[in-house]
Design a protein around this motif. Structure first.
Motif, PDB file in Angstrom:
ATOM      1  N   ARG A  71       0.855  -0.857   0.298  1.00 33.80           N
ATOM      2  CA  ARG A  71      -0.128   0.066  -0.124  1.00 33.80           C
ATOM      3  C   ARG A  71       1.148   0.742   0.046  1.00 33.80           C
ATOM      4  O   ARG A  71       2.283   1.647   0.327  1.00 33.80           O
ATOM      5  CB  ARG A  71      -0.658  -0.074   1.136  1.00 33.80           C
ATOM      6  CG  ARG A  71      -2.040   1.094   1.108  1.00 33.80           C
ATOM      7  CD  ARG A  71      -2.468   1.197   2.355  1.00 33.80           C
ATOM      8  NE  ARG A  71      -3.842   1.969   3.060  1.00 33.80           N
ATOM      9  CZ  ARG A  71      -4.444   1.663   3.515  1.00 33.80           C
ATOM     10  NH1 ARG A  71      -5.118   1.168   4.156  1.00 33.80           N
ATOM     11  NH2 ARG A  71      -5.783   2.532   2.631  1.00 33.80           N
ATOM     12  N   GLU A  73      -8.542  -7.107   6.571  1.00 36.52           N
ATOM     13  CA  GLU A  73      -8.880  -5.746   6.470  1.00 36.52           C
ATOM     14  C   GLU A  73     -10.642  -6.100   5.816  1.00 36.52           C
ATOM     15  O   GLU A  73     -11.788  -4.978   6.025  1.00 36.52           O
ATOM     16  CB  GLU A  73      -8.579  -4.869   5.594  1.00 36.52           C
ATOM     17  CG  GLU A  73      -8.865  -3.801   5.556  1.00 36.52           C
ATOM     18  CD  GLU A  73      -7.055  -2.432   4.851  1.00 36.52           C
ATOM     19  OE1 GLU A  73      -8.028  -1.347   4.408  1.00 36.52           O
ATOM     20  OE2 GLU A  73      -6.967  -2.986   4.304  1.00 36.52           O
ATOM     21  N   VAL A 123     -14.394  -4.194   6.116  1.00 35.15           N
ATOM     22  CA  VAL A 123     -15.826  -3.584   5.707  1.00 35.15           C
ATOM     23  C   VAL A 123     -16.823  -4.643   4.710  1.00 35.15           C
ATOM     24  O   VAL A 123     -17.724  -3.774   4.928  1.00 35.15           O
ATOM     25  CB  VAL A 123     -15.073  -3.502   4.504  1.00 35.15           C
ATOM     26  CG1 VAL A 123     -14.956  -2.455   3.387  1.00 35.15           C
ATOM     27  CG2 VAL A 123     -13.021  -2.193   4.798  1.00 35.15           C
ATOM     28  N   TYR A 130      -5.642   1.325  -3.427  1.00 39.53           N
ATOM     29  CA  TYR A 130      -5.542   0.409  -2.992  1.00 39.53           C
ATOM     30  C   TYR A 130      -6.518   0.049  -2.659  1.00 39.53           C
ATOM     31  O   TYR A 130      -7.474  -1.596  -2.620  1.00 39.53           O
ATOM     32  CB  TYR A 130      -4.440   0.208  -1.616  1.00 39.53           C
ATOM     33  CG  TYR A 130      -5.072  -0.578  -0.694  1.00 39.53           C
ATOM     34  CD1 TYR A 130      -3.887  -1.496  -0.987  1.00 39.53           C
ATOM     35  CD2 TYR A 130      -5.488  -0.732   0.410  1.00 39.53           C
ATOM     36  CE1 TYR A 130      -3.792  -2.778   0.461  1.00 39.53           C
ATOM     37  CE2 TYR A 130      -5.074  -1.568   1.503  1.00 39.53           C
ATOM     38  CZ  TYR A 130      -4.612  -2.539   1.134  1.00 39.53           C
ATOM     39  OH  TYR A 130      -5.190  -3.371   2.072  1.00 39.53           O
ATOM     40  N   GLU A 131      -7.575   0.840  -2.265  1.00 45.11           N
ATOM     41  CA  GLU A 131      -8.676   0.568  -1.210  1.00 45.11           C
ATOM     42  C   GLU A 131      -9.821   0.204  -3.023  1.00 45.11           C
ATOM     43  O   GLU A 131     -10.782  -0.492  -2.356  1.00 45.11           O
ATOM     44  CB  GLU A 131      -9.515   2.521  -1.088  1.00 45.11           C
ATOM     45  CG  GLU A 131      -8.764   2.481  -0.465  1.00 45.11           C
ATOM     46  CD  GLU A 131      -7.607   3.045  -0.059  1.00 45.11           C
ATOM     47  OE1 GLU A 131      -6.993   4.202   0.913  1.00 45.11           O
ATOM     48  OE2 GLU A 131      -7.058   3.254  -1.616  1.00 45.11           O
ATOM     49  N   VAL A 137      -9.422  -3.603  -2.080  1.00 46.09           N
ATOM     50  CA  VAL A 137     -10.366  -3.447  -0.300  1.00 46.09           C
ATOM     51  C   VAL A 137     -12.074  -3.730  -1.147  1.00 46.09           C
ATOM     52  O   VAL A 137     -12.737  -4.743  -0.715  1.00 46.09           O
ATOM     53  CB  VAL A 137     -10.197  -3.268   0.101  1.00 46.09           C
ATOM     54  CG1 VAL A 137     -11.115  -2.993   1.646  1.00 46.09           C
ATOM     55  CG2 VAL A 137      -8.565  -3.376   0.445  1.00 46.09           C
ATOM     56  N   LEU A 138     -12.693  -2.623  -1.778  1.00 46.59           N
ATOM     57  CA  LEU A 138     -13.734  -3.210  -1.351  1.00 46.59           C
ATOM     58  C   LEU A 138     -14.355  -3.788  -2.533  1.00 46.59           C
ATOM     59  O   LEU A 138     -15.779  -3.970  -2.312  1.00 46.59           O
ATOM     60  CB  LEU A 138     -14.247  -1.510  -1.884  1.00 46.59           C
ATOM     61  CG  LEU A 138     -14.159  -0.335  -0.903  1.00 46.59           C
ATOM     62  CD1 LEU A 138     -14.204   0.871  -1.819  1.00 46.59           C
ATOM     63  CD2 LEU A 138     -14.954   0.334  -0.073  1.00 46.59           C
ATOM     64  N   GLU A 185     -14.021   7.997  -4.702  1.00 44.10           N
ATOM     65  CA  GLU A 185     -12.377   8.272  -4.635  1.00 44.10           C
ATOM     66  C   GLU A 185     -12.563   9.984  -3.309  1.00 44.10           C
ATOM     67  O   GLU A 185     -12.523  10.272  -1.790  1.00 44.10           O
ATOM     68  CB  GLU A 185     -11.557   8.610  -5.383  1.00 44.10           C
ATOM     69  CG  GLU A 185     -10.004   8.743  -4.841  1.00 44.10           C
ATOM     70  CD  GLU A 185      -8.927   8.625  -5.563  1.00 44.10           C
ATOM     71  OE1 GLU A 185      -8.291   8.769  -5.641  1.00 44.10           O
ATOM     72  OE2 GLU A 185      -9.418   8.163  -6.948  1.00 44.10           O
ATOM     73  N   VAL A 210     -14.127   7.890  -0.289  1.00 40.19           N
ATOM     74  CA  VAL A 210     -12.591   7.208   0.283  1.00 40.19           C
ATOM     75  C   VAL A 210     -11.574   8.405   1.321  1.00 40.19           C
ATOM     76  O   VAL A 210     -11.195   8.140   2.349  1.00 40.19           O
ATOM     77  CB  VAL A 210     -11.979   6.318  -0.384  1.00 40.19           C
ATOM     78  CG1 VAL A 210     -10.535   6.398  -0.927  1.00 40.19           C
ATOM     79  CG2 VAL A 210     -12.288   5.805  -1.310  1.00 40.19           C
ATOM     80  N   VAL A 245     -14.404   4.987   4.207  1.00 40.33           N
ATOM     81  CA  VAL A 245     -13.383   3.195   4.568  1.00 40.33           C
ATOM     82  C   VAL A 245     -13.553   2.365   5.865  1.00 40.33           C
ATOM     83  O   VAL A 245     -14.219   1.770   5.961  1.00 40.33           O
ATOM     84  CB  VAL A 245     -12.808   3.109   3.255  1.00 40.33           C
ATOM     85  CG1 VAL A 245     -12.353   0.910   3.364  1.00 40.33           C
ATOM     86  CG2 VAL A 245     -13.148   3.125   1.931  1.00 40.33           C
ATOM     87  N   GLU A 246     -12.766   2.851   6.290  1.00 46.78           N
ATOM     88  CA  GLU A 246     -12.200   2.796   7.632  1.00 46.78           C
ATOM     89  C   GLU A 246     -13.582   3.311   8.384  1.00 46.78           C
ATOM     90  O   GLU A 246     -13.764   1.793   9.623  1.00 46.78           O
ATOM     91  CB  GLU A 246     -11.205   3.583   8.585  1.00 46.78           C
ATOM     92  CG  GLU A 246      -9.831   4.152   7.660  1.00 46.78           C
ATOM     93  CD  GLU A 246      -9.834   4.704   6.353  1.00 46.78           C
ATOM     94  OE1 GLU A 246     -11.114   5.098   6.371  1.00 46.78           O
ATOM     95  OE2 GLU A 246      -8.789   3.868   5.579  1.00 46.78           O
TER      96      GLU A 246
END
Length: 604
Positions: free
Chosen positions: A32, A50, A54, A77-78, A81-82, A120, A144, A149-150
């Motif tokens: 990342r 992670e 999420v 990176y997100e 993850v998403l 984003e 984001v 996201v967190e």
């Protein structure tokens, strides 16, 4: 060609992070990018945790299995993850290009029936604000850069892991994974419905074909820096393949050289997934630097050696020759520290392979990179084929082609020259909410691609153009514009080319200039007396472009040749509506916006 990988009959892409965590929890699967430009490694166990957090957050927000969730972001990176978190929650992801117009975003959100959107940036979300009343299905918008996201991960902390396991458990290969809308070069974008099984069929066979070769021919751990758009099927396929094979994956959000080159230098990938535009740019930049430093003759000799070396290697591998001679090997070794190593260093220093798609690269440039120590694997595919359908077979290149069908892929050529594709990676169908969901795209097992091509005696495919782009001159001559455009676009002074002539007496071309190339040319040739705004009228520049066209015309008959050309005052850009996000020409828009220039070519 028969499949190399056993078909997946159970499970889904949502299982991949958790399978990796169980098998190799400490393996580094992603890196990342940090605020200072460095890279923070992410292990399989960390990534799975992670994704799980999420996914629980999405469930806690009321999203139900089968709901569509749109993601509008650059290659960050997100995104990955998403993607996996949404799948783990039983959702369907809908990519949206971050450069799309508000109208295009609204269309995709409305067509897909997306209930949530993750952008984003705050600006992207704000631009869509006036459209929200027209999107009754859209219930959630997250950003984001605002830490949402967190926040989602925190919001689902109270749920048990079992909630996600249950949703994952009901997914199978036939479950819809994503709706990817085509770029819409000829009309409104169509949603391609791709299943988890489509991805497995494409990714697993590609990994089986290529990864063993990469692994055995380099001592470096395999790594990929992804800079292609995640909103495009090629970028998504690469991300899934890296997670599947546990190849370290990094994300680079910008293709601009000022941003990308530092990312390549710090990440140091072993393989690039790229498009011809970037490889052309790297080559032209290296040549311009050599000319500025007074080393152009040496560079040109090195280029000739690399091309001949690459062609000799190809001949040796295919049995049509004995491979590079001793003198050619000596010449290549001489130029390696002077030229080739510098080109490899511009890509991070460890790159040994590049997989190139989007449009043909051209035999000459592919041979040059092979001779410079970077083996090029050209490929061909569409959104409808979940990315790749053909690729250069390892150790058996055929420069100038897009290779063989990937394992598990069937290719045939229709009577009119159209390429037809079959296989488990071909989409379920097109999304049509008016018809109740997915409408089959290839009911007889063969998908018409709209592309024209030819298969040689050994099964190598060559792309000759687009069926809808075929030009029929007033004299009845059929001309495929793509080969001419691709050849001319590699010239250092040319950015984009569009060949025209449909129902016209002859073939002509619209040309835009490469800003960096022209700036360098003006400096090296003392053309400062010509104002920048008048450079397109410079007789010496026009003479150079004419010579390039004359060279291209040597490949063609007289009726197919470009007779006239016009240099346009501005480049084609995505922002102006002239290019799709994947750098394809929007021909109708260009013809409309430059109608006067077109008419000028045919006047008199």
């Amino acid at each position: 060609m028969p499949p190399f990988a056993r078909p997946v009959r159970h499970g889904s892409l949502a299982d991949l992070p958790f399978d990796n965590a169980n098998t190799a929890p400490d393996a580094v699967v992603l890196s990342r990018k940090t605020a200072d430009g460095g890279w923070q490694d992410v292990t399989a166990a960390q990534f799975a945790a992670e994704v799980l957090a999420v996914a629980k957050g999405l469930i806690s927000e009321g999203l139900m299995p089968g709901d569509r969730i749109a993601v509008m972001a650059r290659t960050v990176y997100e995104w990955t993850v998403l993607d996996f978190a949404a799948w783990a929650a039983g959702l369907v992801t809908v990519p949206v290009y971050p450069t799309a117009s508000v109208f295009q975003v609204r269309w995709i959100l409305h067509d897909s029936g997306a209930v949530a959107l993750i952008t984003e940036t705050t600006g992207q979300a704000a631009a869509l604000g006036p459209e929200l009343p027209h999107l009754p299905d859209l219930r959630r918008v997250w950003v984001v850069e605002k830490g949402h996201v967190e926040a989602l991960a925190d919001a689902g902390a109270h749920l048990s892991d079992q909630e996600v396991e249950v949703r994952r458990g009901v997914l199978g290969p036939e479950t819809l994974a994503t709706l990817i809308h085509t770029s819409g070069t000829t009309g409104r974008p169509k949603g391609c419905a791709l299943s988890h099984g489509n991805f497995f069929a494409g990714v697993d066979n590609a990994v089986e074909q290529f990864y063993p070769v990469f692994k055995t021919r380099t001592s470096d751990d395999a790594s990929v820096l992804l800079f292609l758009p995640m909103s495009h099927v090629f970028g998504r396929m690469v991300a899934v393949a890296c997670v599947r094979a546990r190849v370290r994956l990094g994300h680079a959000p910008s293709l601009a050289p000022a941003d990308l080159l530092p990312d390549l230098a710090s990440f140091r990938p072993t393989c690039l997934l790229t498009i011809p535009y970037m490889l052309e740019k790297v080559f032209n930049t290296a040549r311009a630097k050599a000319e500025t430093g007074g080393r152009l003759p040496a560079f040109d000799r090195a280029e000739s050696v690399a091309r001949r070396y690459g062609e000799a290697v190809e001949a040796g591998q295919t049995g049509s020759g004995s491979g590079p001679s001793r003198s050619l090997k000596t010449a290549r070794a001489f130029y390696d520290p002077l030229v080739y190593r510098k080109i490899r260093n511009a890509m991070g220093g460890r790159v040994r392979y590049a997989i190139c798609g989007g449009s043909p690269l051209g035999r000459g440039l592919a041979a040059f990179y092979a001779g410079a120590g970077i083996e090029i694997f050209e490929g061909y595919g569409l959104t409808e084929t979940t990315g790749a359908a053909t690729a250069t077979p390892p150790l058996k290149p055929r420069l100038g082609t897009v290779g063989w069908p990937l394992p598990g892929t069937r290719i045939r050529i229709a009577a009119d020259g159209e390429i037809l594709v079959g296989g488990e990676h071909v989409l379920r169908g097109y999304w049509d909410p008016r018809a109740g969901g997915v409408v089959p795209a290839a009911p007889d097992g063969w998908l018409p691609t709209g592309d024209l091509g030819a298969l040689d005696d050994e099964g190598y495919l060559t792309i000759t153009g687009r069926k809808k782009e075929l030009i029929i001159t007033a004299g009845g001559k059929s001309v495929a514009p793509a080969p001419l455009e691709n050849w001319l676009r590699s010239h250092p002074l040319i950015s984009q080319v569009m060949v025209i002539g449909d129902h016209r007496p002859f073939v002509a071309a619209l040309i835009t200039l490469d800003f960096d190339g022209v700036t360098h040319w003006r400096r090296m040739n003392a053309r400062h007396q010509v104002p920048p705004e008048r450079v397109a009228e410079d007789p010496e520049l026009l003479a150079i472009l004419q010579r390039a066209i004359d060279e291209a015309n040597k490949m063609l008959s007289r009726p197919e040749s470009i007779r006239r050309f016009a240099v346009l005052p501005a480049d084609f850009t995505e922002e102006a509506g002239h290019l799709t996000p994947s750098m394809k020409l929007r021909r109708e828009r260009i013809l409309r916006d430059f109608a006067d220039e077109v008419e000028g070519l045919y006047a008199g």
